[in-house]
Write an enzyme that holds these catalytic residues in place. Structure first.
Site, short mmCIF file in Angstrom:
data_model
loop_
_atom_site.label_atom_id
_atom_site.label_comp_id
_atom_site.label_asym_id
_atom_site.label_seq_id
_atom_site.Cartn_x
_atom_site.Cartn_y
_atom_site.Cartn_z
N LYS A 10 41.07 17.01 -11.39
CA LYS A 10 40.09 18.11 -11.56
C LYS A 10 40.82 19.44 -11.38
CE LYS A 10 39.90 19.58 -7.09
NZ LYS A 10 40.45 20.83 -6.62
N PRO A 94 50.36 15.20 -10.19
CA PRO A 94 51.22 15.64 -9.08
C PRO A 94 50.50 15.48 -7.74
CG PRO A 94 51.15 17.33 -10.79
CD PRO A 94 50.15 16.27 -11.18
N VAL A 95 51.28 15.16 -6.70
CA VAL A 95 50.70 14.86 -5.38
C VAL A 95 50.60 16.15 -4.56
CG1 VAL A 95 51.03 13.50 -3.28
CG2 VAL A 95 51.69 12.56 -5.50
N ALA A 97 48.60 18.72 -4.77
CA ALA A 97 48.74 19.78 -5.77
C ALA A 97 47.48 20.62 -5.95
CB ALA A 97 49.11 19.15 -7.11
N ALA A 100 43.14 17.04 -6.72
CA ALA A 100 42.32 15.91 -6.24
C ALA A 100 42.87 14.54 -6.64
CB ALA A 100 40.87 16.06 -6.69
N GLY A 102 44.39 12.08 -4.95
CA GLY A 102 43.99 10.96 -4.09
C GLY A 102 42.50 10.67 -4.22
N ASP A 136 36.06 15.69 -2.00
CA ASP A 136 36.14 15.77 -3.47
C ASP A 136 35.83 14.45 -4.14
OD1 ASP A 136 36.83 18.43 -3.46
OD2 ASP A 136 38.99 18.08 -3.69
#
Ligand code: ATP
Length: 291
Positions: A10, A94-95, A97, A100, A102, A136
């Site tokens: 998102k 990308p982690v 970042a 959202a 995860g 989220d």
């Protein structure tokens, strides 16, 4: 049996923080929409009573701390399921970042296992379970375009914005969401025009949307990680129609309807940054997200 579910990232078209609540969370008001940058969640049912998890990227826990694992665990527990599941996350988002990553993996596992375990839960019921994992997750369960209030879980769905390119750029800067919230000047900040943004989206007014992109966390993140500000300035110099940071950063994104401009922005950044992506806005709600 294995099935693959799509877990899209998102972005925040607006992000406002209205105050701090007694329960420690912040009261937010933000417009979120999904983009076609997605992880792929492979789910395989097991006869053994266990949850296995594997991720093809470092920095992401392959254990009970993974949000996708927690989603499977919560469903197993709530419905007393005595069999198991193997989860493989093909990570493209990308982690850490502001996209959202995860939360959307957790949401895809909720939708996926609801389907594969024949639980018959509504998206609303899945969203309520997801909220235990993170603020989220409810939005990610539905996808689409929504105004999120409360701690992010009170959702009002709105129209899909007009189609456009989204150029996303993430610097390696590590920004802690907690630190950013902590350094917000709640009594001294300019707020996004959320009402105007909703109207612009409803009227499919692309320029109006670009003009109203705003995120109250930018000053705090730019102070802690000035390179994020530099990327935003570059995107503006390259001629983006509208540019803003997503979540608490460090990803910055630009919107444009022009193919040539999207390519120019991408090439302009790709020379010196690794994590740059050009994707389409998705913005529509989905049912299960199975591929
Ligand atoms: P948000 O926008 O919801 O604040 P984010 O995009 O900033 O989230 P994530 O990519 O979700 O951040 O990662 C935040 C933390 O969650 C990381 O420290 C990571 O180790 C952990 N994490 C747990 N599960 C996952 C997962 N499936 N994918 C990515 N990160 C995960």
């Amino acid at each position: 049996m294995e099935k693959v579910f799509k877990a899209p990232a998102k972005i925040n078209l607006t992000l406002d923080v209205l105050g701090k609540r007694d329960d420690g969370y912040h009261e937010v008001e933000m417009i979120m929409t999904t983009v076609d940058l997605a992880d792929r969640i492979h789910l395989r049912l097991l006869t053994s009573n266990e949850i296995r998890i594997e991720v093809n990227k470092g920095h992401v826990p392959a254990n009970k701390h993974n949000h996708a694992y927690q989603a499977a665990y919560l469903l197993k527990k709530a419905f007393n399921i005595q069999t198991g599941v193997s989860i493989f996350i093909d990570k493209k988002i990308p982690v850490s970042a502001g996209l959202a990553g995860g939360s959307t993996d957790a949401a895809a596992v909720l939708r996926g296992l609801n389907d594969m375990w024949n639980l018959g839960l509504t998206l609303e019921e899945l969203a309520n379970i997801g909220l235990k994992i993170g603020s989220d997750v409810p939005f990610c369960v539905y996808g689409g375009t929504a105004v999120a209030r409360g701690r992010g879980e009170k959702l009002s769905f709105i129209s899909t914005p007009p189609p456009c390119w989204v150029v996303l750029a993430k610097t390696p800067a590590g920004v802690s969401t907690k630190d950013i919230y902590g350094s917000l000047q709640l009594n001294n900040m300019s707020h996004p025009d959320t009402v105007g943004m909703i109207q612009a989206i409803e009227q499919q007014d692309f320029n109006g949307i670009c003009r109203r992109l705003e995120n109250v966390m930018e000053p705090a993140t730019f102070k802690l990680a000035p390179e994020v500000k530099t990327i935003k300035e570059r995107l503006i110099q390259f001629g983006a129609d509208g540019t803003v940071m997503s979540g608490s950063g460090p990803t910055v994104f630009s919107l444009t309807r022009s193919d040539a401009k999207a390519e120019r922005l991408y090439n302009g950044l790709k020379g010196f940054m690794e994590e740059v992506f050009v994707v389409r806005l998705l913005g529509d709600r989905y049912d299960t997200g199975e591929m």
